[in-house]
Design an enzyme around this catalytic site. Structure first.
Site, short mmCIF file in Angstrom:
data_model
loop_
_atom_site.label_atom_id
_atom_site.label_comp_id
_atom_site.label_asym_id
_atom_site.label_seq_id
_atom_site.Cartn_x
_atom_site.Cartn_y
_atom_site.Cartn_z
N LYS A 1 36.39 32.01 51.79
CA LYS A 1 36.99 31.04 52.72
C LYS A 1 36.07 30.80 53.91
O LYS A 1 35.86 29.65 54.34
CB LYS A 1 38.37 31.54 53.17
CG LYS A 1 39.37 31.65 52.03
CD LYS A 1 40.64 32.34 52.45
CE LYS A 1 41.65 32.36 51.31
NZ LYS A 1 41.13 32.94 50.06
N LYS B 1 37.66 28.21 44.24
CA LYS B 1 38.45 27.09 44.77
C LYS B 1 38.00 26.69 46.17
O LYS B 1 37.94 25.49 46.50
CB LYS B 1 39.92 27.47 44.75
CG LYS B 1 40.87 26.48 45.38
CD LYS B 1 41.24 26.85 46.82
CE LYS B 1 41.92 28.19 46.90
NZ LYS B 1 42.20 28.59 48.30
N LYS C 1 33.17 37.63 37.41
CA LYS C 1 34.48 37.23 37.93
C LYS C 1 35.57 37.69 36.98
O LYS C 1 35.69 37.19 35.86
CB LYS C 1 34.52 35.71 38.10
CG LYS C 1 35.88 35.15 38.50
CD LYS C 1 36.25 35.54 39.91
CE LYS C 1 37.56 34.86 40.32
NZ LYS C 1 37.98 35.26 41.68
N GLY D 1 46.76 30.87 46.77
CA GLY D 1 47.70 31.28 45.75
C GLY D 1 49.11 31.50 46.28
O GLY D 1 50.08 31.35 45.53
N ASN D 2 49.24 31.83 47.58
CA ASN D 2 50.57 32.06 48.13
C ASN D 2 51.40 30.79 48.17
O ASN D 2 52.62 30.84 48.29
CB ASN D 2 50.47 32.66 49.54
CG ASN D 2 49.76 31.74 50.52
OD1 ASN D 2 48.69 31.21 50.22
ND2 ASN D 2 50.33 31.55 51.68
#
Length: 304
Positions: free
Chosen positions: A266, A204, A121, A11-12
């Site tokens: 991640k 994602k 979520k 997102g960054n």
């Protein structure tokens, strides 16, 4: 041509440092991110990009809620498709004159995934209980959090990136590809075999691991806002992880070192990619991608 690399942008890379998703802020962030990506492309890497879309979908959901008395809210799969096209267009413009193409990508999920029975979520903004009850009448699920009421949806596991073949064909024609943005548009097959969108969001990073194997990438790079995954994060003795085997990282994971809401997905995506036959996975910050691919920084996950 050097190795094929799939880069999952966090997102960054899509918002301002303070998290603002105003159009001008998004454009500046994407242009900065694509500067790093263009360096890799010009160095000979074949690049596939995927990205998050949380703030962008959040904006659409807010519009849904504020205008629901005028027009019916659009479903989540539509939100995902819209943000794939919007973010993809910014990426293509920022990479120009390098050839790039966006694939509006569907991700297959299992309609019987347990996540649908217990949606957890959180998405969108916080609202009052009265507002939450109003949207529950539209079939949505809302839960109370410390800051207020927030919508929750299912986050099922991605099974297959249905449009990966299109991405591979475009890569063969020389394009840098943007695919499976936001985890992909979630779809499931009904009893009649037909595909239909579902009310869900797909992680994602998990989708990136599936996409990377589908497009035969040798390396998965998960770009985040820190140079390395950390052991003992938030303690008096934080330790950055460098090169690490799958077995060792699984041990760290089992010991609870990676939070489910931040580094956990991640790390799991990196592990799955290598376990499924990928050459290596790298977790690092966006501005360190080139050095990370050379093995000079970042958390690099290898088979052994």
């Amino acid at each position: 041509m050097d190795e094929r690399v799939l880069i999952a942008l966090g997102g960054n890379a899509m918002t301002a440092p303070d998290g603002s998703a105003a159009p001008a802020d998004q454009l500046r962030a994407v242009e900065l991110a694509m500067g790093h990506v263009a360096t890799l492309i010009r160095a000979g890497h074949e690049v596939v990009l995927t990205h998050g879309n949380g703030p962008q979908v959040g904006n659409i959901l807010l519009k849904n809620q504020l205008t629901s008395h005028v027009v019916p809210p659009v479903p989540l799969d539509w939100c995902g498709a819209q943000t794939q096209a919007t973010i993809g267009t910014m990426i293509m413009n920022s990479l120009d004159p390098l050839p790039a193409a966006v694939v509006v990508t569907r991700t297959l999920v299992d309609p019987d995934d347990p996540a649908f029975a217990d949606p957890v979520k959180p998405i969108g903004q916080y609202f009052s209980e009265d507002e939450a009850r109003r949207f529950e009448q539209l079939g949505q699920t809302w839960r109370k959090f410390e800051r207020g009421w927030r919508r929750v949806v299912a986050s099922p596991r991605p099974i297959e990136i249905l449009d990966a073949g299109t991405a591979v064909a475009l890569m063969a024609a020389g394009y840098t590809i943007v695919a499976a943005g936001g985890g992909g548009v979630p779809v499931a097959r009904g009893a009649d075999g037909r595909l239909a969108g579902v009310e869900a969001v797909i992680d994602k990073d998990h989708a990136a691991a599936v996409l990377a194997r589908a497009v035969r990438a040798g390396v998965l790079v998960i770009a985040t806002d820190v140079p390395n995954a950390i052991l003992g994060y938030g303690t008096a003795d934080p330790r950055p992880i460098g090169v690490v085997s799958v077995a060792e990282l699984r041990e760290h994971q089992a010991a609870g070192h990676f939070a489910s809401g931040s580094m956990g997905p991640k790390v799991e995506a990196a592990l799955r990619f290598v376990e499924d036959g990928g050459q290596r996975a790298v977790i690092t910050s966006l501005d360190h991608i080139s050095d990370a691919l050379s093995g000079n920084i970042g958390t690099t996950v290898t088979e052994s």
